[in-house]
Design an enzyme around this catalytic site. Sequence first.
Site, PDB file in Angstrom:
ATOM      1  N   LEU A 151       0.834  -1.205   0.000  1.00  0.00           N
ATOM      2  CA  LEU A 151       0.000   0.000   0.000  1.00  0.00           C
ATOM      3  C   LEU A 151       0.871   1.259   0.000  1.00  0.00           C
ATOM      4  O   LEU A 151       0.513   2.270  -0.604  1.00  0.00           O
ATOM      5  CB  LEU A 151      -0.940   0.002   1.201  1.00  0.00           C
ATOM      6  CG  LEU A 151      -1.918   1.178   1.250  1.00  0.00           C
ATOM      7  CD1 LEU A 151      -2.859   1.160   0.050  1.00  0.00           C
ATOM      8  CD2 LEU A 151      -2.713   1.185   2.546  1.00  0.00           C
ATOM      9  N   TYR A 152       2.027   1.197   0.690  1.00  0.00           N
ATOM     10  CA  TYR A 152       2.951   2.336   0.656  1.00  0.00           C
ATOM     11  C   TYR A 152       3.289   2.703  -0.785  1.00  0.00           C
ATOM     12  O   TYR A 152       3.186   3.868  -1.196  1.00  0.00           O
ATOM     13  CB  TYR A 152       4.219   1.993   1.435  1.00  0.00           C
ATOM     14  CG  TYR A 152       5.346   2.989   1.231  1.00  0.00           C
ATOM     15  CD1 TYR A 152       5.230   4.289   1.707  1.00  0.00           C
ATOM     16  CD2 TYR A 152       6.514   2.618   0.571  1.00  0.00           C
ATOM     17  CE1 TYR A 152       6.259   5.205   1.523  1.00  0.00           C
ATOM     18  CE2 TYR A 152       7.545   3.519   0.393  1.00  0.00           C
ATOM     19  CZ  TYR A 152       7.410   4.816   0.868  1.00  0.00           C
ATOM     20  OH  TYR A 152       8.429   5.713   0.676  1.00  0.00           O
ATOM     21  N   ALA A 153       3.692   1.713  -1.575  1.00  0.00           N
ATOM     22  CA  ALA A 153       4.032   1.967  -2.976  1.00  0.00           C
ATOM     23  C   ALA A 153       2.820   2.469  -3.745  1.00  0.00           C
ATOM     24  O   ALA A 153       2.933   3.376  -4.578  1.00  0.00           O
ATOM     25  CB  ALA A 153       4.573   0.693  -3.620  1.00  0.00           C
ATOM     26  N   THR A 155       0.294   4.212  -2.604  1.00  0.00           N
ATOM     27  CA  THR A 155       0.000   5.620  -2.281  1.00  0.00           C
ATOM     28  C   THR A 155       0.978   6.551  -2.973  1.00  0.00           C
ATOM     29  O   THR A 155       0.600   7.650  -3.408  1.00  0.00           O
ATOM     30  CB  THR A 155       0.031   5.868  -0.764  1.00  0.00           C
ATOM     31  OG1 THR A 155       1.330   5.575  -0.226  1.00  0.00           O
ATOM     32  CG2 THR A 155      -1.027   5.056  -0.039  1.00  0.00           C
TER      33      THR A 155
END
Length: 341
Positions: A151-153, A155
């Site tokens: 999810l970091y990537a 976002t």
Amino acid sequence: MRVFITGTAGFIGFHLARRLLEEGHAVHGFDGLTDYYDVRLKQRRHALLREHPGFTATEAMLEDLPTLQAAARAAQPDVIVHLAAQAGVRYSLENPRAYVDANLIGTFHVLEVARQLKPRHLLMASTSSVYGANDTLPFDEQQKTDWPLTLYAATKKANEAMSHAWAHIHGVPTTMFRFFTVYGPWGRPDMALFKFTRGILEGTPIDIYNHGQMWRDFTYVDDLVRAIRLLIDAVPPAPDARTPPHGWQAVEGDTLSPAAPWRVVNIGNSDKVRLLDFVEAIEAEVGRPAQRRYLPMQTGDVPATWADCGLLQRLTGYAPRTPFREGVARFVRWYREYHGV
């Protein structure tokens, strides 16, 4: 210049703010000082910046739009550099909501401020993690980034798309930069170099994922900051300004959008280093071997990163080159001094 930087109590934001202050620029920092890691480290960074007369700061969350707007209006920045984010690939598996709040809502608020204030240049941090499942090395900016693994990537990929839309609609010149495994003094305690150094000094086991068969493009923080500083002056021209009478000349491999004053640029060391070589460099500097605990690959990790930084060099004349052993030595010296070891 007057520069507004989000994330000045963070690792990269602190180093960038300090460099700009040393050059004589005015910097206003904006940081929420969250407890994702030791707040005392963040407070110490801000305290050092406050020793410079050109530094002012607002301590608040990006999700607080009225406070962000008021701080930015008071600063009247020529340049905005957006570095604040919920960081960490692995933490996104544990607390995904934090990434939605900080990286999506918070970034939208920064874009709104840029729309209102119309700075000369907006620069925003992305990450090498956007390359995701892409396995063609080295990574260059023209490659697809459609398969994020965390999810970091996701976002950060969304931030790139959001900023492009705002640059097209509102005409704010915008540069997204993708950085690769940044390390150095004043770094984040959740990052590998910090964990490895602490474990080796304390004689506790260190976790080495994928049984050590991993490679990273380790980028020393001073190199990253110098690249950002140079990119501040490499303002993407609007589409209608890219004709000979305007004095603009095309750059090979440029990622300029055909519809907006927007580009994306890799910032890395243009090399891939085996994780076990990195561990051995720390062991050599500390002067004792690590207790190694070999583990499988973690969900969301990739086996290798490696940056093609040709565009950065063509735009700025600069390419990061600090050897990882030299960077590790500087970090270990700082760590010993900071912790009194």
